[in-house]
Design a protein around this motif. Structure first.
Motif, PDB file in Angstrom:
ATOM      1  N   GLU A   1       0.837  -1.211   0.000  1.00 64.78           N
ATOM      2  CA  GLU A   1       0.000   0.000   0.000  1.00 64.78           C
ATOM      3  C   GLU A   1       0.865   1.251   0.000  1.00 64.78           C
ATOM      4  OE1 GLU A   1      -3.882  -1.803   2.389  1.00 64.78           O
ATOM      5  OE2 GLU A   1      -2.237  -0.878   3.490  1.00 64.78           O
TER       6      GLU A   1
ATOM      7  N   GLU B   1       2.213   1.675  -3.551  1.00 58.06           N
ATOM      8  CA  GLU B   1       1.216   2.219  -4.466  1.00 58.06           C
ATOM      9  C   GLU B   1       0.985   3.698  -4.211  1.00 58.06           C
ATOM     10  OE1 GLU B   1      -2.132  -0.253  -3.786  1.00 58.06           O
ATOM     11  OE2 GLU B   1      -1.361  -1.948  -4.986  1.00 58.06           O
ATOM     12  N   ARG B   2       1.039   4.108  -2.957  1.00 57.54           N
ATOM     13  CA  ARG B   2       0.822   5.519  -2.612  1.00 57.54           C
ATOM     14  C   ARG B   2       1.965   6.388  -3.140  1.00 57.54           C
ATOM     15  NH1 ARG B   2      -2.944   8.038   0.763  1.00 57.54           N
ATOM     16  NH2 ARG B   2      -2.467  10.259   0.848  1.00 57.54           N
TER      17      ARG B   2
ATOM     18  N   LYS C   1       4.083   5.420  -5.523  1.00 55.26           N
ATOM     19  CA  LYS C   1       4.387   5.078  -6.925  1.00 55.26           C
ATOM     20  C   LYS C   1       5.834   4.602  -7.091  1.00 55.26           C
ATOM     21  CE  LYS C   1       0.883   8.043  -9.033  1.00 55.26           C
ATOM     22  NZ  LYS C   1       0.172   8.269  -7.738  1.00 55.26           N
TER      23      LYS C   1
ATOM     24  N   SER D   1       8.418   0.836  -6.230  1.00 54.24           N
ATOM     25  CA  SER D   1       8.312  -0.612  -6.084  1.00 54.24           C
ATOM     26  C   SER D   1       8.231  -1.001  -4.613  1.00 54.24           C
ATOM     27  CB  SER D   1       9.516  -1.303  -6.729  1.00 54.24           C
ATOM     28  OG  SER D   1      10.711  -0.979  -6.037  1.00 54.24           O
ATOM     29  N   GLU D   2       7.652  -2.166  -4.379  1.00 60.58           N
ATOM     30  CA  GLU D   2       7.561  -2.661  -3.002  1.00 60.58           C
ATOM     31  C   GLU D   2       8.941  -2.943  -2.428  1.00 60.58           C
ATOM     32  OE1 GLU D   2       5.198  -6.160  -0.475  1.00 60.58           O
ATOM     33  OE2 GLU D   2       5.115  -6.096  -2.664  1.00 60.58           O
TER      34      GLU D   2
END
Length: 373
Positions: A143, A146-147, A149, A151-152
């Motif tokens: 999350e 994604e917030r 923008k 990569s994890e």
């Protein structure tokens, strides 16, 4: 909530208008008037700088210090502002944020971390607070990614690097009543250090073994191969593999515990490759065939050929097979001796058999030929 957004928009528009008026009046002002105008715009924008500073609170720095840094960034924005390049508010946000991030990067990290990771760590911390409020729980790395923008993996790296912001001291008390520090709990006794000498000694002794035995030991203890797999690859029986491994390990164990290198009871010593030598001597009415080395699947046919030749040349002499130099014999070798006994008849004698070989010959029906001559 809409009323609050409208209020914030009006404030930003007021700051833009005040900045444009400031720039216009600065164009025709004298030195003293410039200072007054600069101070007036700065006081007007101070609440805005305070709001920027509060975005970064709760990260280990006091709010007072953050406000001081934000005000420094505000002054830089005012001094560098050019109305022709756009909104003052947007420029001030970038300048103040950059000053605060630089403060965190250069003054607060206890361990050196790349600038890219430091900046991302700050962004992750801010996004985590925002998402916690929105979701009413701690956000996951996905999350956060994604917030922001990104990569994890980058978020995970930033979260792990955040531990370098304020590392614990090794001299900090570890708890309890005793004077134990955290550094005292790190490390420990490494038992492998005691095995270094043994490992080096074994490595040298392995080089003294025949190539086949070295290969078998490597396949068994480094390749984790079973005895059946080793036997299939080397073309010998599983029982033969078991005997060879046992003998090799016994020799290594004795070599490790003794100062002098023990005698290798194998095929002509460690330098030879599981070979076999056959020497023929004639004297005192007997033709003596002395066998040295292992008699197995690899060497049985050579022994058969030598014994057939000895029978053909023995004449009236007694045939004596000296097995004193044979440490191991398998089914193929026993078959050769059985065939030889049938061909030579009562004139065959087996002498010097070592205990292990003697037991093999006894259970193979050759006990009547042992211990004679």
């Amino acid at each position: 909530m809409p009323a609050q957004d409208d209020t914030q928009t009006r404030v930003l528009e007021d700051l833009d208008a005040a900045a444009i008026d400031y720039a216009t009046r600065m164009a025709g002002a004298s030195g003293a008037e410039r200072a007054v105008l600069r101070d007036a715009l700065t006081r007007t924008c101070l609440p805005f700088a305070g709001r920027m500073a509060r975005r970064y609170r709760g990260r280990g720095e006091s709010l007072e210090d953050l406000e001081q840094v934000a005000r420094l960034g505000l002054v830089k924005a005012i001094d560098r502002y050019d109305p022709e390049r756009g909104s003052f508010t947007a420029y001030a946000v970038i300048t103040i944020s950059g000053e605060i991030k630089r403060h965190f990067r250069d003054r607060t990290w206890g361990v050196h971390v790349p600038r890219r990771i430091q900046d991302l760590s700050l962004e992750v911390g801010h996004a985590s607070m925002v998402l916690t409020t929105e979701l009413s729980r701690t956000p996951t790395p996905l999350e956060l990614a994604e917030r922001l923008k990104v990569s994890e993996a980058a978020v995970m790296e930033a979260l792990e690097s955040a531990a370098g912001y304020s590392p614990s001291s090794l001299n900090a008390p570890a708890g309890g009543d005793g004077p134990v520090e955290f550094g005292d709990l790190l490390g420990g006794h490494d038992s492998d250090l005691e095995m270094v000498d043994d490992k080096l000694t074994v490595a040298g002794l392995l080089l003294r073994l025949p190539a086949r035995e070295r290969r078998m030991l490597a396949m068994r203890f480094y390749g984790n191969r079973t005895q059946a797999e080793i036997a299939a690859e080397l073309g010998i029986s599983q029982m033969h593999v078991s005997r060879l491994l046992s003998r090799s390990l016994a020799w290594l164990r004795e070599a490790m515990l003794s100062d002098a290198l023990p005698r290798w009871e194998g095929a002509n010593g460690p330098a030879d490759i599981h070979g076999m030598q056959v020497n023929v001597e004639r004297g005192n009415g007997a033709l003596t065939v002395r066998v040295h080395g292992e008699v197995d699947r690899d060497t049985a046919e050579r022994l058969r050929t030598s014994l057939r030749h000895a029978i053909s040349t023995a004449g009236g002499d007694r045939l004596v097979i000296d097995l004193a130099g044979v440490p191991l014999i398998d089914a193929a070798g026993v078959a050769v001796l059985v065939d030889t006994a049938s061909a030579a008849g009562s004139g065959l004698v087996l002498t010097g058999a070592q205990p292990y070989v003697a037991r093999i010959l006894a259970v193979s029906g050759l006990q009547n030929l042992l211990g004679q001559g």
